[in-house]
Motif scaffolding. Structure first.
Motif, PDB file in Angstrom:
ATOM      1  N   ARG A  57       0.849  -1.193   0.000  1.00 38.37           N
ATOM      2  CA  ARG A  57       0.000   0.000   0.000  1.00 38.37           C
ATOM      3  C   ARG A  57       0.880   1.237   0.000  1.00 38.37           C
ATOM      4  O   ARG A  57       1.846   1.310   0.769  1.00 38.37           O
ATOM      5  CB  ARG A  57      -0.860  -0.025   1.246  1.00 38.37           C
ATOM      6  N   ILE A  64      -7.486   3.081   8.618  1.00 37.11           N
ATOM      7  CA  ILE A  64      -8.570   3.270   9.581  1.00 37.11           C
ATOM      8  C   ILE A  64      -8.209   2.513  10.859  1.00 37.11           C
ATOM      9  O   ILE A  64      -7.786   1.357  10.809  1.00 37.11           O
ATOM     10  CB  ILE A  64      -9.900   2.737   9.011  1.00 37.11           C
ATOM     11  N   VAL A  98     -13.123  10.860  10.337  1.00 32.78           N
ATOM     12  CA  VAL A  98     -11.784  11.458  10.333  1.00 32.78           C
ATOM     13  C   VAL A  98     -11.841  12.714  11.194  1.00 32.78           C
ATOM     14  O   VAL A  98     -12.718  13.564  11.008  1.00 32.78           O
ATOM     15  CB  VAL A  98     -11.321  11.797   8.897  1.00 32.78           C
ATOM     16  N   ALA A 119      -8.355   8.464  11.143  1.00 28.25           N
ATOM     17  CA  ALA A 119      -9.653   7.871  10.809  1.00 28.25           C
ATOM     18  C   ALA A 119      -9.962   6.785  11.829  1.00 28.25           C
ATOM     19  O   ALA A 119      -9.138   5.894  12.065  1.00 28.25           O
ATOM     20  CB  ALA A 119      -9.600   7.276   9.408  1.00 28.25           C
ATOM     21  N   ILE A 221      -5.128  15.344   0.764  1.00 29.37           N
ATOM     22  CA  ILE A 221      -5.277  13.948   1.150  1.00 29.37           C
ATOM     23  C   ILE A 221      -5.663  13.100  -0.043  1.00 29.37           C
ATOM     24  O   ILE A 221      -6.602  13.416  -0.755  1.00 29.37           O
ATOM     25  CB  ILE A 221      -6.326  13.826   2.261  1.00 29.37           C
TER      26      ILE A 221
HETATM   27  P1  AMP Z   1      -9.272   1.081   3.428  1.00 29.51           P
HETATM   28  O1  AMP Z   1      -8.508   0.941   4.689  1.00 29.51           O
HETATM   29  O2  AMP Z   1      -8.621   0.431   2.263  1.00 29.51           O
HETATM   30  O3  AMP Z   1     -10.718   0.727   3.613  1.00 29.51           O
HETATM   31  O4  AMP Z   1      -9.271   2.655   3.116  1.00 29.51           O
HETATM   32  C1  AMP Z   1      -9.390   3.599   4.176  1.00 29.51           C
HETATM   33  C2  AMP Z   1      -9.914   4.895   3.651  1.00 29.51           C
HETATM   34  O5  AMP Z   1      -9.915   5.910   4.673  1.00 29.51           O
HETATM   35  C3  AMP Z   1      -9.043   5.423   2.560  1.00 29.51           C
HETATM   36  O6  AMP Z   1      -9.818   6.046   1.566  1.00 29.51           O
HETATM   37  C4  AMP Z   1      -8.147   6.380   3.334  1.00 29.51           C
HETATM   38  O7  AMP Z   1      -7.448   7.297   2.546  1.00 29.51           O
HETATM   39  C5  AMP Z   1      -9.155   7.021   4.245  1.00 29.51           C
HETATM   40  N1  AMP Z   1      -8.483   7.653   5.379  1.00 29.51           N
HETATM   41  C6  AMP Z   1      -7.920   7.037   6.418  1.00 29.51           C
HETATM   42  N2  AMP Z   1      -7.371   7.935   7.265  1.00 29.51           N
HETATM   43  C7  AMP Z   1      -7.597   9.157   6.761  1.00 29.51           C
HETATM   44  C8  AMP Z   1      -7.264  10.476   7.160  1.00 29.51           C
HETATM   45  N3  AMP Z   1      -6.580  10.732   8.276  1.00 29.51           N
HETATM   46  N4  AMP Z   1      -7.656  11.483   6.368  1.00 29.51           N
HETATM   47  C9  AMP Z   1      -8.335  11.215   5.232  1.00 29.51           C
HETATM   48  N5  AMP Z   1      -8.674   9.993   4.778  1.00 29.51           N
HETATM   49  C10 AMP Z   1      -8.310   8.971   5.532  1.00 29.51           C
END
Ligand code: AMP
Ligand code: MG
Length: 322
Positions: A57, A64, A98, A119, A221
């Motif tokens: 990744r 999250i 978030v 998140a 982001i």
């Molecule tokens: P996944 O873990 O593959 O389900 O994706 C997690 C989603 O949450 C992705 O689109 C990340 O970019 C988004 N995400 C996680 N943390 C943040 C953050 N601090 N700010 C913005 N987006 C976030």
């Protein structure tokens, strides 16, 4: 053929063994109501780094962090009154919030991809909750599949992509919702949806009022969910198909599937969008066979969770990076 030797029925002993593995810095595949997660101790930099490596990744894509409750989330992030209200309405459940990290936040900065925000989500799946209870700490978990590929909605899918990378995979059967959480930014005065998902915009707006469409105002982001090509099978994907070719596999929707494809799987014969979401990733995987030239997809209505289904399908169909 994938190595299924690490898949365990979700008995208490297996959940406890998985929790111990997390404490030792190892990775665990586990069910949530959305899709399967690839979990690591969110406070352990080395464990979080393993998640990025295992999935390949991009390091700019934050993870999250899964917690048991709203109170647990508040140990790590500052939640506004509106954020608390929306969390109370949808947690435990498929909503990711978030928010700004607290200064005393113990979560690895890698999980935030260096951002000031984090998140967080409290999942409602019972096995996920039991794992969080047994581990007694925050678990960083992206979807349990190599980056860019179709998400995992069964334990077998996790094993197919990541069996070498995990200590255990807890088998919770097919994912209940089948599509990722809605990612809602509560960082600014006006909330914004960073990724459409299991909770529909209209349901969030009932609690929050108007949600912004604009890209997240306070930063550059790049959510992986925002990348053009994501959730992609190996075969090319053709959307809004009104006819199908005998070399194609067809992902159908509704009571009148178009004819002529080499093979057809229907997301929902009755036209039920929740059923379609639950079947989406498993059907895409099942149709992704070298004997076909591509996957044709019938139109899906854009209401409710249909919005998130179309988001995933458009990324599955987007031009691929080389
Ligand atoms: P996944 O873990 O593959 O389900 O994706 C997690 C989603 O949450 C992705 O689109 C990340 O970019 C988004 N995400 C996680 N943390 C943040 C953050 N601090 N700010 C913005 N987006 C976030
Ligand atoms: Mg993912």
């Amino acid at each position: 053929v994938s190595d299924t030797g690490k898949i365990w029925p979700p008995k208490q002993e297996a959940i406890e063994a998985a929790a111990r593995a997390l404490s030792e810095g190892l990775l665990v595949g586990f069910p949530t109501e959305t899709v399967y997660g690839l979990g690591a101790d969110a406070r352990d930099d080395a464990a979080v780094a393993k998640v990025f490596e295992a999935k390949q990744r991009p390091k700019i894509n934050p993870l999250i962090v899964h917690v048991r409750t709203l109170e647990c989330a508040q140990e790590h992030v500052q939640l506004s009154a509106a954020a608390i209200k929306v969390a109370e309405a949808f947690w435990p459940g498929p909503l990711t919030i978030v928010a700004n990290r607290k200064s005393e936040c113990s979560i690895s900065l890698l999980a935030s991809a260096g951002l000031d925000t984090l998140a967080v989500r409290a999942p409602r799946n019972k096995i996920a909750q039991s794992l969080l209870t047994a581990f007694d700490g925050p678990v960083a978990a992206p979807s349990a599949n190599p980056s860019g590929t179709v998400s995992a909605t069964t334990a077998i899918h996790v094993a197919a992509g990541l069996s070498a990378e995990v200590a255990y995979i807890l088998d919770g059967g097919p994912s209940e919702v089948g599509i990722e959480s809605t990612v809602l930014s509560m960082v600014d005065d006006i909330p914004s949806i960073l990724r459409s998902g299991a909770v529909a915009r209209a349901d969030l707006e009932k609690i929050l009022g108007k949600i912004s469409d604009a890209p997240h105002p306070s930063g550059a982001i790049r959510s992986p969910g925002q990348l053009a090509s994501h959730y992609a099978p190996i075969l090319p994907v053709r959307l809004n198909a009104t006819s199908a070719d005998k070399t194609e596999a067809l992902l159908a929707f509704g009571p009148k599937p178009i004819e002529g494809a080499a093979s057809t799987l229907n997301l929902s014969v009755s036209g039920d969008l929740s059923e379609a979401a639950a079947n989406l990733f498993a059907h895409l995987r099942a149709l992704d066979r070298a004997q076909y030239n591509g996957i044709a997809v019938m139109p899906i209505p854009n209401r409710g969770i249909g919005d998130a289904i179309n988001d995933r399908l458009s990324r599955a169909a987007a031009p691929r990076p080389i």
